[in-house]
Scaffold this motif. Structure first.
Motif, PDB file in Angstrom:
ATOM      1  N   UNK A  15       0.816  -1.223   0.000  1.00  0.00           N
ATOM      2  CA  UNK A  15       0.000   0.000   0.000  1.00  0.00           C
ATOM      3  C   UNK A  15       0.852   1.278   0.000  1.00  0.00           C
ATOM      4  N   UNK A  16       0.306   2.311  -0.624  1.00  0.00           N
ATOM      5  CA  UNK A  16       0.930   3.643  -0.589  1.00  0.00           C
ATOM      6  C   UNK A  16       0.035   4.516   0.276  1.00  0.00           C
ATOM      7  N   UNK A  17       0.590   5.186   1.251  1.00  0.00           N
ATOM      8  CA  UNK A  17      -0.263   5.920   2.185  1.00  0.00           C
ATOM      9  C   UNK A  17      -0.161   7.433   2.042  1.00  0.00           C
ATOM     10  N   UNK A  18       0.806   7.919   1.258  1.00  0.00           N
ATOM     11  CA  UNK A  18       0.967   9.376   1.114  1.00  0.00           C
ATOM     12  C   UNK A  18       1.086   9.745  -0.358  1.00  0.00           C
ATOM     13  N   UNK A  19       0.634  10.968  -0.668  1.00  0.00           N
ATOM     14  CA  UNK A  19       0.702  11.498  -2.037  1.00  0.00           C
ATOM     15  C   UNK A  19       2.165  11.626  -2.467  1.00  0.00           C
ATOM     16  N   UNK A  20       2.491  11.132  -3.679  1.00  0.00           N
ATOM     17  CA  UNK A  20       3.861  11.199  -4.183  1.00  0.00           C
ATOM     18  C   UNK A  20       4.313  12.638  -4.451  1.00  0.00           C
ATOM     19  N   UNK A  24       0.706  14.563   1.361  1.00  0.00           N
ATOM     20  CA  UNK A  24      -0.517  14.514   2.179  1.00  0.00           C
ATOM     21  C   UNK A  24      -1.081  13.092   2.210  1.00  0.00           C
ATOM     22  N   UNK A  25      -1.892  12.804   3.246  1.00  0.00           N
ATOM     23  CA  UNK A  25      -2.414  11.440   3.408  1.00  0.00           C
ATOM     24  C   UNK A  25      -3.898  11.310   3.094  1.00  0.00           C
ATOM     25  N   UNK A  26      -4.549  12.407   2.715  1.00  0.00           N
ATOM     26  CA  UNK A  26      -5.976  12.352   2.367  1.00  0.00           C
ATOM     27  C   UNK A  26      -6.151  11.863   0.944  1.00  0.00           C
ATOM     28  N   UNK A  27      -6.214  10.529   0.757  1.00  0.00           N
ATOM     29  CA  UNK A  27      -6.287   9.937  -0.579  1.00  0.00           C
ATOM     30  C   UNK A  27      -7.633   9.238  -0.755  1.00  0.00           C
ATOM     31  N   UNK A  28      -8.396   9.630  -1.796  1.00  0.00           N
ATOM     32  CA  UNK A  28      -9.748   9.103  -1.991  1.00  0.00           C
ATOM     33  C   UNK A  28      -9.831   8.315  -3.297  1.00  0.00           C
ATOM     34  N   UNK A  29     -10.353   7.060  -3.262  1.00  0.00           N
ATOM     35  CA  UNK A  29     -10.474   6.280  -4.506  1.00  0.00           C
ATOM     36  C   UNK A  29     -11.413   6.939  -5.509  1.00  0.00           C
ATOM     37  N   UNK A  30     -11.040   6.871  -6.813  1.00  0.00           N
ATOM     38  CA  UNK A  30     -11.939   7.413  -7.845  1.00  0.00           C
ATOM     39  C   UNK A  30     -12.051   6.512  -9.063  1.00  0.00           C
ATOM     40  N   UNK A  31     -11.274   5.447  -9.133  1.00  0.00           N
ATOM     41  CA  UNK A  31     -11.359   4.546 -10.290  1.00  0.00           C
ATOM     42  C   UNK A  31     -10.722   3.217  -9.895  1.00  0.00           C
ATOM     43  N   UNK A  54      -6.331 -10.460 -13.660  1.00  0.00           N
ATOM     44  CA  UNK A  54      -7.570 -10.603 -12.901  1.00  0.00           C
ATOM     45  C   UNK A  54      -7.591  -9.784 -11.625  1.00  0.00           C
ATOM     46  N   UNK A  55      -6.436  -9.318 -11.172  1.00  0.00           N
ATOM     47  CA  UNK A  55      -6.397  -8.462  -9.978  1.00  0.00           C
ATOM     48  C   UNK A  55      -6.978  -7.085 -10.325  1.00  0.00           C
ATOM     49  N   UNK A  56      -7.427  -6.371  -9.292  1.00  0.00           N
ATOM     50  CA  UNK A  56      -7.843  -4.979  -9.488  1.00  0.00           C
ATOM     51  C   UNK A  56      -7.162  -4.114  -8.441  1.00  0.00           C
ATOM     52  N   UNK A  57      -7.121  -2.830  -8.719  1.00  0.00           N
ATOM     53  CA  UNK A  57      -6.448  -1.893  -7.816  1.00  0.00           C
ATOM     54  C   UNK A  57      -7.089  -0.517  -7.994  1.00  0.00           C
ATOM     55  N   UNK A  58      -7.226   0.230  -6.910  1.00  0.00           N
ATOM     56  CA  UNK A  58      -7.820   1.562  -7.016  1.00  0.00           C
ATOM     57  C   UNK A  58      -6.791   2.614  -7.385  1.00  0.00           C
ATOM     58  N   UNK A  59      -7.259   3.609  -8.158  1.00  0.00           N
ATOM     59  CA  UNK A  59      -6.526   4.868  -8.261  1.00  0.00           C
ATOM     60  C   UNK A  59      -7.104   5.780  -7.191  1.00  0.00           C
ATOM     61  N   UNK A  60      -6.256   6.555  -6.525  1.00  0.00           N
ATOM     62  CA  UNK A  60      -6.718   7.471  -5.475  1.00  0.00           C
ATOM     63  C   UNK A  60      -6.269   8.891  -5.807  1.00  0.00           C
ATOM     64  N   UNK A  61      -7.096   9.856  -5.412  1.00  0.00           N
ATOM     65  CA  UNK A  61      -6.762  11.257  -5.670  1.00  0.00           C
ATOM     66  C   UNK A  61      -6.448  11.955  -4.352  1.00  0.00           C
ATOM     67  N   UNK A  62      -5.404  12.796  -4.388  1.00  0.00           N
ATOM     68  CA  UNK A  62      -4.988  13.554  -3.205  1.00  0.00           C
ATOM     69  C   UNK A  62      -5.907  14.759  -3.015  1.00  0.00           C
ATOM     70  N   UNK A  63      -6.506  14.851  -1.815  1.00  0.00           N
ATOM     71  CA  UNK A  63      -7.420  15.965  -1.528  1.00  0.00           C
ATOM     72  C   UNK A  63      -6.672  17.287  -1.489  1.00  0.00           C
ATOM     73  N   UNK A  64      -5.377  17.240  -1.223  1.00  0.00           N
ATOM     74  CA  UNK A  64      -4.620  18.472  -1.044  1.00  0.00           C
ATOM     75  C   UNK A  64      -4.155  19.075  -2.372  1.00  0.00           C
ATOM     76  N   UNK A  65      -3.595  18.246  -3.286  1.00  0.00           N
ATOM     77  CA  UNK A  65      -3.027  18.819  -4.520  1.00  0.00           C
ATOM     78  C   UNK A  65      -3.699  18.327  -5.797  1.00  0.00           C
ATOM     79  N   UNK A  66      -4.610  17.344  -5.699  1.00  0.00           N
ATOM     80  CA  UNK A  66      -5.336  16.894  -6.886  1.00  0.00           C
ATOM     81  C   UNK A  66      -4.625  15.820  -7.694  1.00  0.00           C
TER      82      UNK A  66
END
Ligand SMILES: [Zn+2]
Length: 320
Positions: A15-20, A24-31, A54-66
């Motif tokens: 898992x990645x817990x912070x925006x690259x 910031x750590x506010x990451x919200x799934x969008x796809x 067959x695996x899936x994985x979420x993309x997440x967006x940073x609430x702070x920088x987009x």
């Protein structure tokens, strides 16, 4: 959400817990993206890589920088090298060189770089030189150009076809040799590299003081809108990053921030589009190019870079 359809001896994702970009750590799934790597299942291919199918994985967006990024990365060693292990044949590479679909993009970048660094300082580095088309156009425009290309087949082709130096090593290795450039170019490359600020920081070392970096990437938010419109209009499935081909999904704001954090003073605008090749010239090709040029012209109007019309972003950053 991270799912695993087969029990594995070790976790398949870390898992990645912070925006690259901003940390910031506010990451919200969008796809949710899919892995479809069955092509690697056959006899002489890569079975460990194929296990991700067959695996899936979420993309997440940073609430702070987009900025958008994956919620996790594969733990398989050298996942990206293995996925990009393309054994292209020479005819295909030659067609990539000759097609000219990106010439409008390349000439726009060369013109903008010349405007910024002048006509005396001409040392240019193309990072991800592929078949060498940009190097060829850069030399025609009077630049003293070199490339970096890690794929051995395209690197060899680009070097032979252009007669220019093509380094088959990463940017850090070129920096370690003490080389530096007035202009550094990354076109359709940065979206593929995890932790993009690290690469940009290395490229800052390769850029002379006052030199300029040119970065072209897809615009993350605009690509989401485009894919959803296509999906609504056709049977097309929304695909943004299957197999993690794109790991970085920049908004104009997060691209600026990534460049600033790497030592550049950036400006960001809509990028020039790919155009259909002039041969064969068909009505369909003409119509497609006219639509792309019109969209580009509208996206270049004030504020246009923040609308879905800016499908790709072009940044220029001066080295501080
Ligand atoms: Zn962020």
């Amino acid at each position: 959400m991270i799912t695993s359809s087969t029990p594995a001896a070790r976790p398949m994702f870390a898992p990645l817990t912070a925006c690259w970009v901003c940390g910031a750590r506010g990451l919200t799934p969008y796809h949710t993206l899919r892995f479809e790597l069955d092509a690697y299942r056959s006899e002489d291919q890569d079975h460990e890589l194929a296990q991700y199918s067959g695996e899936t994985l979420d993309l997440v967006r940073c609430a702070s920088c987009g900025f958008g990024q994956p919620a996790a990365l594969p733990t398989l060693p050298r996942y990206f090298d293995r996925m990009y292990d393309q054994r292209w044949d020479e005819d295909w590479i030659a067609r990539e060189f000759d097609a000219g679909c990106k010439d409008f993009i390349f000439r726009t970048i060369l013109r903008e770089l010349e405007r910024r660094v002048g006509t005396n300082d001409r040392r240019l580095l193309d990072v991800g030189a592929h078949a060498g088309r940009f190097l060829h156009l850069a030399r025609e425009a009077g630049w003293d150009a070199e490339g970096i290309e890690l794929n051995p087949r395209t690197a060899a082709y680009a070097a032979i076809r252009t007669g220019l130096p093509v380094h088959q090593m990463n940017a850090q290795a070129v920096a370690d040799r003490g080389r530096s450039y007035d202009a550094v170019v990354l076109t359709d490359v940065l979206e593929h590299i995890p932790e993009p600020v690290d690469l940009l920081t290395t490229l800052a070392k390769l850029t002379k003081d006052g030199g300029v970096i040119a970065v072209k990437v897809p615009c993350g938010p605009s690509q989401v809108v485009k894919e959803r419109v296509l999906a609504a209009a056709t049977s097309h499935r929304v695909t943004l990053a299957d197999n993690l081909v794109h790991v970085n999904h920049f908004s104009p704001r997060s691209l600026k921030l990534a460049l600033r954090r790497s030592g550049f003073e950036p400006s960001v605008r809509a990028a020039a589009p790919e155009l259909q090749p002039a041969k064969p010239l068909t009505f369909r090709a003409l119509g497609s190019s006219a639509l792309r040029l019109t969209t580009y012209a509208l996206a270049r109007l004030p504020g246009g870079v923040h609308t879905p019309l800016a499908l790709n972003l072009q940044a220029y950053g001066r080295r501080l």
